[in-house]
Write an enzyme that holds these catalytic residues in place. Structure first.
Site, mmCIF file in Angstrom:
data_model
loop_
_atom_site.group_PDB
_atom_site.id
_atom_site.type_symbol
_atom_site.label_atom_id
_atom_site.label_comp_id
_atom_site.label_asym_id
_atom_site.label_seq_id
_atom_site.Cartn_x
_atom_site.Cartn_y
_atom_site.Cartn_z
ATOM 1 N N LYS A 150 0.810 -1.434 -0.017
ATOM 2 C CA LYS A 150 0.033 -0.047 0.052
ATOM 3 C C LYS A 150 0.561 1.292 -0.120
ATOM 4 O O LYS A 150 0.288 2.325 -0.779
ATOM 5 C CB LYS A 150 -0.968 -0.095 1.276
ATOM 6 C CG LYS A 150 -2.058 -0.948 1.153
ATOM 7 C CD LYS A 150 -3.156 -0.996 2.156
ATOM 8 C CE LYS A 150 -4.060 -1.942 2.146
ATOM 9 N NZ LYS A 150 -5.020 -1.857 3.263
ATOM 10 N N MET A 159 -10.138 -4.860 13.079
ATOM 11 C CA MET A 159 -10.040 -4.732 11.530
ATOM 12 C C MET A 159 -9.642 -6.005 10.796
ATOM 13 O O MET A 159 -9.901 -5.977 9.772
ATOM 14 C CB MET A 159 -9.109 -3.568 11.094
ATOM 15 C CG MET A 159 -9.935 -2.160 11.569
ATOM 16 S SD MET A 159 -8.613 -0.575 11.249
ATOM 17 C CE MET A 159 -7.800 -0.918 9.825
ATOM 18 N N ASN A 173 -0.779 3.302 21.302
ATOM 19 C CA ASN A 173 -0.129 2.299 20.742
ATOM 20 C C ASN A 173 1.108 1.815 21.707
ATOM 21 O O ASN A 173 1.462 2.636 22.732
ATOM 22 C CB ASN A 173 0.615 2.873 19.682
ATOM 23 C CG ASN A 173 1.362 2.217 18.666
ATOM 24 O OD1 ASN A 173 0.862 0.992 18.159
ATOM 25 N ND2 ASN A 173 2.519 2.300 17.927
ATOM 26 N N ASP A 222 -9.981 2.650 2.303
ATOM 27 C CA ASP A 222 -10.190 1.670 3.610
ATOM 28 C C ASP A 222 -10.978 2.536 4.860
ATOM 29 O O ASP A 222 -11.763 1.878 5.434
ATOM 30 C CB ASP A 222 -8.761 1.291 4.364
ATOM 31 C CG ASP A 222 -8.007 0.225 3.386
ATOM 32 O OD1 ASP A 222 -8.815 -0.676 3.102
ATOM 33 O OD2 ASP A 222 -7.001 0.471 3.166
ATOM 34 N N TYR A 246 -10.372 -9.768 9.877
ATOM 35 C CA TYR A 246 -11.646 -10.715 9.653
ATOM 36 C C TYR A 246 -11.238 -12.164 9.562
ATOM 37 O O TYR A 246 -10.071 -12.660 9.491
ATOM 38 C CB TYR A 246 -12.448 -10.155 8.476
ATOM 39 C CG TYR A 246 -11.710 -10.243 7.207
ATOM 40 C CD1 TYR A 246 -10.786 -9.127 6.830
ATOM 41 C CD2 TYR A 246 -11.671 -11.393 6.368
ATOM 42 C CE1 TYR A 246 -10.187 -9.264 5.593
ATOM 43 C CE2 TYR A 246 -10.777 -11.419 5.277
ATOM 44 C CZ TYR A 246 -10.047 -10.125 5.011
ATOM 45 O OH TYR A 246 -9.361 -10.398 3.714
HETATM 46 P P1 ATR Z 1 0.250 -2.076 9.550
HETATM 47 O O1 ATR Z 1 0.490 -1.239 8.024
HETATM 48 O O2 ATR Z 1 -0.372 -3.328 9.361
HETATM 49 O O3 ATR Z 1 -0.546 -1.028 10.583
HETATM 50 P P2 ATR Z 1 2.697 -1.655 10.822
HETATM 51 O O4 ATR Z 1 3.044 -0.280 10.237
HETATM 52 O O5 ATR Z 1 3.703 -2.758 10.860
HETATM 53 O O6 ATR Z 1 1.797 -2.444 10.165
HETATM 54 O O7 ATR Z 1 1.727 -1.152 12.214
HETATM 55 C C1 ATR Z 1 1.862 -2.517 12.999
HETATM 56 C C2 ATR Z 1 0.866 -1.862 14.525
HETATM 57 O O8 ATR Z 1 0.485 -3.099 15.047
HETATM 58 C C3 ATR Z 1 1.840 -1.141 15.125
HETATM 59 O O9 ATR Z 1 1.086 -0.013 15.838
HETATM 60 C C4 ATR Z 1 2.417 -1.919 16.269
HETATM 61 O O10 ATR Z 1 2.963 -1.267 17.311
HETATM 62 P P3 ATR Z 1 4.284 -0.694 17.371
HETATM 63 O O11 ATR Z 1 4.349 0.503 16.760
HETATM 64 O O12 ATR Z 1 4.599 -0.483 18.909
HETATM 65 O O13 ATR Z 1 5.394 -1.851 16.772
HETATM 66 C C5 ATR Z 1 1.095 -2.918 16.270
HETATM 67 N N1 ATR Z 1 1.438 -4.286 16.839
HETATM 68 C C6 ATR Z 1 2.234 -5.121 16.487
HETATM 69 N N2 ATR Z 1 2.117 -6.268 17.076
HETATM 70 C C7 ATR Z 1 1.667 -5.787 18.399
HETATM 71 C C8 ATR Z 1 1.410 -6.694 19.548
HETATM 72 N N3 ATR Z 1 1.575 -7.940 19.749
HETATM 73 N N4 ATR Z 1 0.729 -6.094 20.197
HETATM 74 C C9 ATR Z 1 0.517 -4.699 20.411
HETATM 75 N N5 ATR Z 1 0.668 -4.016 19.189
HETATM 76 C C10 ATR Z 1 1.169 -4.793 18.013
#
Ligand code: ATR
Length: 266
Positions: A66, A212, A151, A102, A214
Site C-alpha cells: 500500500k 479490523m 500504541n 479503507d 476478519y
Molecule cells: P500496519 O500497516 O498493518 O498497520 P505496521 O505499520 O507494521 O503495520 O504497524 C503495526 C501496528 O501493530 C503497530 O501499531 C504495532 O505497534 P508498534 O508501533 O509498537 O510496533 C502494532 N503491533 C504489532 N504487534 C503488536 C502486538 N503484539 N501487540 C500490540 N501492538 C502490536
C-alpha cells in the site's frame, strides 16, 4: 471488450476481493473481470505496469504494497494523501490515480451496518501503523467527541496525533483505561494471535469493540466480549472498502448487504 481489474498483494491466495467484486459486477450488470495477482515482493511496480499494458483498468492493493502504491501513483486523492497509503488504483490516459477507500469502508460498516454513530462519541484507536493511519481522517470527519490513539510504541502514536491535529490524543496502552464508546483494533497483534495489553476498563455494555482483522475470532474480540462489550470483525469493512472502489471505477454503488451475508455464511 470486458474491463479487467485485479487485486495485487503478497500473499494473495486468501483474498476475498475477487469473490466480492464478481458479486458486485453480477449484481449491477457490469461487464468486467476481477482476479487476484501475486506480485513478487521486489516487483510490485513491474506487475502493475504489465497489468496496464495488458489492458487493466484499475486495481486494488493489499499487504505489503500500500505504501509502494502511494509512491507509484501519479496523482493522489486527498484522502490517500492523508492516509499515506493507497489501496485503490485507477488507470487512465493521464497516468495512475491513487485513492484509499479503507477509512470510508470502516466508517460505512460502523455507521450503516452496525448502527454505531460516531458523532459525539469517545473513540479509542489501537495501533499507529499504516492500518491506523488510513482510517483516522474518515473517523475525524464523523466528529467524535474524542479520538485517542493508543500504541505499544507511544512515539508513533504521538507522530500520528501531531499529523492529524484536531485534538487527537496519543498514549500507551497502560494509559488507556477510561470507558469509551468505540474501540478499534488496528494493530497487527491479531495476526499473530496476540492481545494488545489493554485495560478491561475501556469496555462497557454500550461499547462496540471492532477488530479490523476478519475471518476468525481474535484474542481482542474475545477479551472485549468477556468484559461485556459488543463485538464486530472487519469483514464488513472489507466489503465496504471494495464497494467504495467499485463505485470509483464503475460509477455505480453496489448493495453490500447480500455480499456481507454470503461471506458470513461461508
Ligand atoms: P500496519 O500497516 O498493518 O498497520 P505496521 O505499520 O507494521 O503495520 O504497524 C503495526 C501496528 O501493530 C503497530 O501499531 C504495532 O505497534 P508498534 O508501533 O509498537 O510496533 C502494532 N503491533 C504489532 N504487534 C503488536 C502486538 N503484539 N501487540 C500490540 N501492538 C502490536
Amino acid at each position: 471488450m470486458t474491463d479487467r481489474y485485479a487485486v495485487f498483494g503478497h500473499p494473495i491466495a486468501h483474498s476475498k476481493s475477487p469473490q466480492i467484486h464478481t458479486a458486485f459486477a453480477r449484481q449491477t450488470g457490469q461487464d468486467m473481470t476481477y482476479e487476484a495477482i501475486l506480485a513478487p515482493l521486489d516487483g510490485f511496480a513491474d506487475s502493475i505496469a504489465a497489468f496496464i499494458a495488458a489492458g487493466g483498468c484499475g486495481a486494488n492493493v493489499t499487504v505489503p504494497f500500500k505504501e509502494e502504491a502511494f509512491r507509484l501513483a501519479s496523482r493522489l486523492s486527498p484522502r490517500a494523501q492523508r492516509a499515506g497509503a493507497v489501496n485503490t488504483l485507477s488507470f487512465d490516459a493521464d497516468g495512475i490515480l491513487g485513492d484509499n477507500t479503507d477509512g470510508a469502508g470502516l466508517v460505512a460498516d460502523l455507521t450503516r451496518n452496525l448502527n454505531c454513530t460516531i458523532v459525539g462519541k469517545r473513540v479509542l484507536l489501537l495501533g499507529a501503523g499504516g492500518a491506523a493511519r488510513g482510517v483516522i481522517e474518515p473517523l475525524l470527519d464523523q466528529q467524535p467527541a474524542a479520538l485517542v490513539i493508543a500504541n505499544r510504541t507511544v512515539s508513533r502514536a504521538e507522530e500520528l496525533a501531531e499529523l492529524f491535529g484536531h485534538g487527537v490524543r496519543a498514549c500507551g496502552f497502560d494509559a488507556a483505561d477510561i470507558p469509551v464508546d468505540l474501540v478499534i483494533n488496528a494493530t497487527a497483534a491479531s495476526l499473530a494471535g496476540d492481545l494488545p495489553p489493554l485495560s478491561p476498563r475501556v469496555f462497557t455494555p454500550d461499547t462496540l469493540a471492532y477488530d479490523m482483522m476478519y475471518g476468525r475470532d481474535t484474542p481482542f474480540l474475545d477479551f472485549a466480549r468477556t468484559h461485556g462489550a459488543r463485538t464486530a470483525d472487519g469483514l464488513g469493512m472489507l466489503v465496504e472498502q471494495a464497494a467504495e472502489a467499485f463505485h470509483l471505477w464503475r460509477g455505480v454503488r453496489p448493495d453490500t448487504a447480500p455480499v456481507i451475508a454470503a461471506l458470513h455464511t461461508a
